[in-house]
Design a protein around this motif. Sequence first.
Motif, PDB file in Angstrom:
ATOM      1  N   ALA A 110      40.973  41.980  43.957  1.00 11.13           N
ATOM      2  CA  ALA A 110      42.003  41.599  44.922  1.00 11.13           C
ATOM      3  C   ALA A 110      43.381  41.747  44.299  1.00 11.13           C
ATOM      4  N   ASN A 111      44.405  41.707  45.142  1.00 16.80           N
ATOM      5  CA  ASN A 111      45.772  41.603  44.641  1.00 16.80           C
ATOM      6  C   ASN A 111      45.931  40.284  43.885  1.00 16.80           C
ATOM      7  N   GLU A 112      47.007  40.164  43.139  1.00 16.60           N
ATOM      8  CA  GLU A 112      47.217  38.957  42.338  1.00 16.60           C
ATOM      9  C   GLU A 112      47.268  37.693  43.188  1.00 16.60           C
ATOM     10  N   ASP A 113      47.719  37.830  44.443  1.00 15.35           N
ATOM     11  CA  ASP A 113      47.793  36.653  45.325  1.00 15.35           C
ATOM     12  C   ASP A 113      46.501  36.423  46.102  1.00 15.35           C
ATOM     13  N   GLY A 159      38.843  38.695  48.450  1.00 12.84           N
ATOM     14  CA  GLY A 159      39.878  39.713  48.415  1.00 12.84           C
ATOM     15  C   GLY A 159      39.466  40.990  47.710  1.00 12.84           C
ATOM     16  N   SER A 160      38.327  40.969  47.042  1.00 15.77           N
ATOM     17  CA  SER A 160      37.843  42.167  46.357  1.00 15.77           C
ATOM     18  C   SER A 160      37.071  43.066  47.324  1.00 15.77           C
ATOM     19  N   THR A 187      44.935  38.555  48.100  1.00 13.17           N
ATOM     20  CA  THR A 187      44.804  39.331  49.331  1.00 13.17           C
ATOM     21  C   THR A 187      44.072  40.649  49.061  1.00 13.17           C
ATOM     22  N   HIS A 188      43.635  41.272  50.150  1.00 13.67           N
ATOM     23  CA  HIS A 188      42.916  42.542  50.049  1.00 13.67           C
ATOM     24  C   HIS A 188      43.890  43.699  49.867  1.00 13.67           C
ATOM     25  N   LYS A 189      43.503  44.668  49.058  1.00 13.08           N
ATOM     26  CA  LYS A 189      44.348  45.844  48.811  1.00 13.08           C
ATOM     27  C   LYS A 189      44.246  46.873  49.933  1.00 13.08           C
ATOM     28  N   ILE A 248      44.807  52.312  42.873  1.00 14.19           N
ATOM     29  CA  ILE A 248      44.715  50.853  43.006  1.00 14.19           C
ATOM     30  C   ILE A 248      43.541  50.252  42.232  1.00 14.19           C
TER      31      ILE A 248
END
Length: 447
Positions: free
Chosen positions: A194-197, A225-226, A199-201, A264
């Motif tokens: 996932a993004n650092e926060d 988020g992954s 959320t989904h990329k 990404i």
Amino acid sequence: MQKVVVVGAGLVGSLQAILLAKKGFEVEVYERRPDLRKVELKGGRSINLALSTRGWKALKLAGVEKQIEEITIPMYGRRMHDENGNLSFQPYGKDDQAIYSVSRGDLNKRLLLEATEYDNVSFFFDQKCNDLNLETNTLEFEDKEGNIKKVKADRIFGTDGAFSAVRTRLMKTDRFNYSQQYLTHGYKELLLPANEDGTHKLDKNALHIWPRGKFMLIALPNEDGSYTCTLFFPYDGEYSFNSLQSKDQVEGFFKKTFPDFYDIMPNLADEYFENPTSSLVIIRCEPWNYEDKVLLMGDSSHAIVPFYGQGMNAGFEDCSVFSEMYDELGSDWHKLFDEFSKQRKPDGDAIAQLALDNYIEMRDLVGDEMFLLRKKIENKIYEKHPDKWMPLYSQVTFSHIRYSEAYETGQKQKRIMDKVMDRDDIKEKWDSDEVENEILEALNDAG
């Protein structure tokens, strides 16, 4: 109270245990692996699953659909990624129809927890099935210390996967047919974080596909988020598992072939070499039962490749079909086991073939201009004449039409569409009354 033994505590075995418990049986479930509820799940070989209509029906029958909904993410269509990173979207069905991404491990855990809520269900883990005496219906299990346990049952359900110990015993009986077919492609799992926060990329409500002709990459969203990503790839050839031997080769291949994914995906080469390469196999056998004593269900009777997202759904449908047959036939076990085997065998064969066919569609045709036009025409006919035409994907994924019937109807529709797409003027006239009437007339002629 009759005692039934379920061999295998995977998805199908856990669900079948719940349905049998609801009918009042004493249920014992034996599993060769450790208790999933007590171990940390690791990636590498899972392939995220896609729950669809058939699977949801069985979960609802077991009374656990609400609990499972909590760990799923709806995917409303395919998000296609071309070689330049351009995106396109193909909806799966009409309106808000979706398939649901779910982690195999999380789903299995949840079903185990639901099954243990029943006083008449007992689980035994780290128990390898060594043998089955068909005369006495007695199973032999061995634990990690080498201790032997013999268990007698009134009925035995073999839900122990593609390399089933129960099926292996039935293969030694007279007139039992068995075949296995390995694909020239295997698969490797990659985890896109996932993004650092958190959320989904990528768009989380779609199944992402990077189709590249002879191979493809897919990504399914996870709750954290992954994405669980899977590379379906040849074992041999110019671009294959055997040709990518160094980190530089892996990095170069992904940068060129899947550029937007490469941008990404951190630690790509490390992830690639840490996770195993796994094979893809199709298992066919018959009969699925031995007299009124043993019944095979799920992958033990019909393991398929994952390209229609129906492996788990087909196994869950085994459970719901059996439950409904039991309600109809009661304890006439001979008739029940025979009828189940005869009815489900053609459906198992059909979905195996459909899954193979869909691999070609997913890795290659989904990016083809004429294929997309073909789908556009089919969807138009479906919207205007839903009583006469339902696309094959919708039959398989969003209905309870038997797989074998869906396959036959799909073949009829394919012949009609092949003829329509051969028209020299199809690009100009695809939306015309002329083409629509041609399809409707062909349907009438085909009966």
